[in-house]
Motif scaffolding. Sequence first.
Motif, mmCIF file in Angstrom:
data_model
loop_
_atom_site.group_PDB
_atom_site.id
_atom_site.type_symbol
_atom_site.label_atom_id
_atom_site.label_comp_id
_atom_site.label_asym_id
_atom_site.label_seq_id
_atom_site.Cartn_x
_atom_site.Cartn_y
_atom_site.Cartn_z
ATOM 1 N N LEU A 86 0.529 6.975 -6.637
ATOM 2 C CA LEU A 86 -0.716 7.946 -6.706
ATOM 3 C C LEU A 86 -0.433 9.231 -6.392
ATOM 4 C CD1 LEU A 86 -3.489 5.861 -4.917
ATOM 5 C CD2 LEU A 86 -3.236 6.420 -7.137
ATOM 6 N N ARG A 106 0.663 -1.155 -0.177
ATOM 7 C CA ARG A 106 -0.141 0.065 0.074
ATOM 8 C C ARG A 106 0.730 1.247 -0.005
ATOM 9 N NH1 ARG A 106 -3.626 0.640 4.547
ATOM 10 N NH2 ARG A 106 -4.693 2.159 3.123
ATOM 11 N N LEU A 122 -6.641 14.693 -1.751
ATOM 12 C CA LEU A 122 -6.153 13.334 -2.023
ATOM 13 C C LEU A 122 -4.552 13.380 -1.668
ATOM 14 C CD1 LEU A 122 -7.384 10.703 -2.190
ATOM 15 C CD2 LEU A 122 -7.155 10.949 -4.672
ATOM 16 N N VAL A 145 -13.013 8.955 -2.052
ATOM 17 C CA VAL A 145 -12.298 9.728 -1.182
ATOM 18 C C VAL A 145 -12.990 9.595 0.244
ATOM 19 C CG1 VAL A 145 -10.780 11.733 -0.607
ATOM 20 C CG2 VAL A 145 -10.980 10.853 -2.858
ATOM 21 N N ALA A 155 -8.958 -2.059 3.070
ATOM 22 C CA ALA A 155 -7.884 -1.081 2.525
ATOM 23 C C ALA A 155 -7.620 -1.637 1.021
ATOM 24 C CB ALA A 155 -6.783 -1.271 3.564
ATOM 25 N N LEU A 201 1.981 1.657 -3.547
ATOM 26 C CA LEU A 201 0.898 2.385 -4.415
ATOM 27 C C LEU A 201 0.670 3.647 -4.027
ATOM 28 C CD1 LEU A 201 -1.414 1.445 -6.578
ATOM 29 C CD2 LEU A 201 -2.706 0.716 -4.473
ATOM 30 N N ARG A 229 -13.543 6.414 1.715
ATOM 31 C CA ARG A 229 -12.158 5.983 2.238
ATOM 32 C C ARG A 229 -11.710 6.274 3.400
ATOM 33 N NH1 ARG A 229 -7.033 6.947 0.836
ATOM 34 N NH2 ARG A 229 -5.604 5.074 0.452
ATOM 35 N N LYS A 230 -12.005 7.690 3.832
ATOM 36 C CA LYS A 230 -11.629 8.202 4.822
ATOM 37 C C LYS A 230 -12.497 7.775 6.158
ATOM 38 C CE LYS A 230 -8.461 10.194 5.584
ATOM 39 N NZ LYS A 230 -7.230 9.652 5.911
ATOM 40 N N ASP A 269 -8.364 1.342 -1.806
ATOM 41 C CA ASP A 269 -6.842 1.758 -2.559
ATOM 42 C C ASP A 269 -7.129 1.647 -4.171
ATOM 43 O OD1 ASP A 269 -5.866 2.762 -0.118
ATOM 44 O OD2 ASP A 269 -4.290 1.140 -0.299
ATOM 45 N N LEU A 315 -9.747 3.569 -5.396
ATOM 46 C CA LEU A 315 -9.352 4.925 -5.704
ATOM 47 C C LEU A 315 -8.688 5.174 -6.906
ATOM 48 C CD1 LEU A 315 -9.077 7.865 -4.269
ATOM 49 C CD2 LEU A 315 -7.119 6.882 -3.179
#
Lengths: 142, 93
Positions: free
Chosen positions: A66, A59, A103, B65, B35, A62, B68-69, B39, B42
């Motif tokens: 991103l 992660r 983001l 987003v 997660a 990644l 996700r949060k 991810d 996203l």
Amino acid sequence: MAPAIDLVSEETLRTVVNALVRLVEAAGALVIFIGAVIGVWKFVVALPKRDPHAFVPVRLSLGRYLALGLEFQLASDVLRTAVAPTFEELAKLAAVAAIRTALNFFLAREIAEERRLVEESREPRGPDVRGLPDPRGAPEPG
Amino acid sequence: MTALLDGVAVTVVAAALLLGAAALLLTRDARAALAILLDLLLVAGLLHLSATAAWTAIATAALVVAIRKVVALGLEAGRSALAAAAAPPRRQG
């Protein structure tokens, strides 16, 4: 009255900026795509370990891709403001830039947090972790 | 370019669903599976946003987003509460 010097016509400028916007945005999308391919591959490799902690470095990787892709896309947003003619386009641009900026901020925080976790898990532990004395350096009793 | 990015985004969504399900089955850890899923969703949202600057794409990316949060905060709060409940009570005095 002196004539206005027209080095570059507005149409040419618009064409050049649009080409640059496409180039930079494509670079961002390419970085995100490459990150996704590498991330999916690493997730597939990490899955057989059946360990949730094995996903953290994946992660992290990644997230870095991103963040880099988002930086490119933000650059293209900034470039696009030079030639956005209508209020509708400017509003969309503002919304997209706000999403990407937020983001990027959250990703930077998550990357820092996950990096801290990875470094903590890599730190060497002392000989007394399991409650056993170190046989090399322990003084003789008595 | 737009069609290509949309196709890639759909592929990433499929990969997100498959990997999320596989992670849940193999690790029995909902937080890790979520997660992974979020991810990759996203990533798909960002690719879709690159392809089309329509209001729906913008709203979708913002929603992913936000979800996700919220999910991350909710799972973190749940884990903290479980850890606090599982910890032995402090002795007084």
